[in-house]
Design an enzyme around this catalytic site. Structure first.
Site, short mmCIF file in Angstrom:
data_model
loop_
_atom_site.label_atom_id
_atom_site.label_comp_id
_atom_site.label_asym_id
_atom_site.label_seq_id
_atom_site.Cartn_x
_atom_site.Cartn_y
_atom_site.Cartn_z
N LYS A 56 0.83 -1.20 0.04
CA LYS A 56 0.07 -0.11 -0.18
C LYS A 56 1.02 1.26 0.03
O LYS A 56 0.50 2.41 -0.32
CB LYS A 56 -0.88 0.09 1.26
N SER A 305 1.36 -9.73 -0.49
CA SER A 305 0.82 -8.37 -0.74
C SER A 305 0.91 -7.57 0.87
O SER A 305 1.29 -6.48 1.04
CB SER A 305 -0.61 -7.91 -1.11
#
Length: 416
Positions: A56, A305
């Site tokens: 992110k 991720s």
């Protein structure tokens, strides 16, 4: 490429220049043990190595650095279940930008505390991201803050697309990318980048089965959405308006993975790849565990991720996996209460090569004879066959063993 989409490949290349030096260029590691597990040649992109342990940061930095001086002075607001929150908070502090983060009240404590530790003002509101989003927009309007959306934003999407730029630079031979799919920001940016660099590559999105939002949107299905998932990072009910067209056009399939597969994948990352993956971060591997034949012989890139998983949750997952593999087993033994019984039982388990984890010794149960004793023994074994051999040996020694399964379920021995 990019015609009709919110971003183009050029936007992703520009984002790579913008975020350089602010975000780690994470390693793409060969994963021989995951390859052996799945039958594919697996490479893992370790985005869990970023400062806030998720991809992110890429989109957050690209967005924050696109703001005007006036916008930076007023500050930003974001809504997030965790990783986007931490990324925005961490880099906003680095750039001297005031940040407010609205998080659902159900957000794991580790993510709330980490976000506060990065200097952001945290507002806990609502049960879902949708409710948090509405609250964040209210506050943004009241205080003239810039709303930084976790996925439905062109600058954020372009930043996330830099993951694949690095992957195909590091391993141009990859022919399949498995990417977690929540709101679609990671997939949209990476699908555009991947197809520009290597049109033949297959893009496969992975959703938690409890949150089939993109599956419904793309397939015109109406599967129920909601529930407690280990993959809270992709537990999104509303797909991005800007990400959906990209996913429809460039993603060949959307795979739904069950909670037990996500658990197995988190455990495999920890025990085989020796790395931490949160539920969403392990979604790609979960898809491979669901259909190993589909990927056999292919060169598969997995985007790990995020690695923000609560330590107690990870411990529980690892123990549950040992139970599934019958490497932790519990037996209820019944015998005559005589001196030296515990010593005999312990000696027997030692001779059989089992490690005793826990013993519960009960004499006062009404279903045990007055001169009898009941022992609940939890042991660690090598594998399922070893456990079965131990059960047979206990029976031969006259202990009438009964297996005790997780959640107190005992085996059904009422059959013929």
């Amino acid at each position: 490429m990019g015609s009709g989409f919110a971003i183009s490949f050029a936007d992703i290349e520009a984002a790579a220049q913008t975020i350089a030096g602010h975000v780690l260029k994470t390693p793409l590691m060969p994963a021989p043990r995951l390859s052996a597990l799945t039958g594919a040649e697996v490479f893992v992109k370790h985005e869990n190595m970023q400062a806030t342990a998720s991809f992110k940061e890429r989109g957050a930095v690209n967005k924050l650095l696109s703001l005007s001086e006036d916008e930076r002075r007023r500050g930003v607001i974001a809504m997030s279940a965790g990783n986007h929150a931490q990324a925005v908070a961490y880099h906003a502090r680095r750039f001297g930008i005031p940040a407010t983060i609205v998080m659902p009240e159900t957000t794991p404590l580790v993510k709330v505390e980490n976000t506060r530790a990065h200097g952001a003002e945290v507002v806990l509101f609502g049960e879902t991201l949708y409710e948090s989003s509405q609250k964040a927009r209210e506050i943004a309007a009241e205080k003239s803050l810039v709303f930084v959306h976790p996925y439905d934003d062109a600058a954020v999407m372009a930043g996330q697309g830099t993951v694949t730029l690095e992957m195909l630079e590091q391993a141009p031979e990859l022919d399949t990318l498995l990417i977690p799919l929540g709101g679609g920001g990671l997939m949209a940016g990476n699908a555009i980048a991947a197809k520009a660099l290597k049109p033949s590559i297959e893009m496969i999105g992975v959703e938690a089965a409890l949150y089939p939002s993109f599956h419904n949107a793309v397939a015109g299905a109406d599967l129920a959405i909601g529930g407690a998932t280990l993959a809270e990072g992709i537990a999104v009910k509303t797909v991005g308006a800007q990400t959906l067209p990209v996913v429809k056009a460039l993603v060949s399939d959307i795979v739904l993975v069950s909670e037990d597969l996500i658990e197995r994948a988190v455990n495999a990352c920890a025990t085989l790849q020796h790395t931490l993956a949160e539920g969403a971060g392990a979604a790609g591997l979960a898809a491979m565990l669901k259909e190993p034949e589909r990927y056999r012989g292919r060169k598969v890139g997995l985007v790990l991720s995020g690695g923000n998983i609560d330590a107690r949750l990870l411990a529980a997952i690892m123990v549950r996996e040992l139970e599934r593999e019958q490497r932790i087993a519990a037996f209820r033994l019944t015998a005559s209460d005589r001196p030296g019984l515990l010593g005999k039982v312990a000696s027997l388990f030692g001779t059989l090569g089992a490690n005793i984890l826990e013993v519960s010794h009960g004499r006062l149960f009404l279903d045990v004879p007055a001169k009898g004793v009941m022992l609940d023994v939890t042991i660690e074994t090598r594998d399922e066959a070893h456990t079965a051999a131990i059960e047979a040996a206990l029976r031969q020694e006259g202990f009438a063993p009964r297996r005790i399964y997780p959640r107190g379920q005992e085996p059904d021995r009422s059959g013929p």
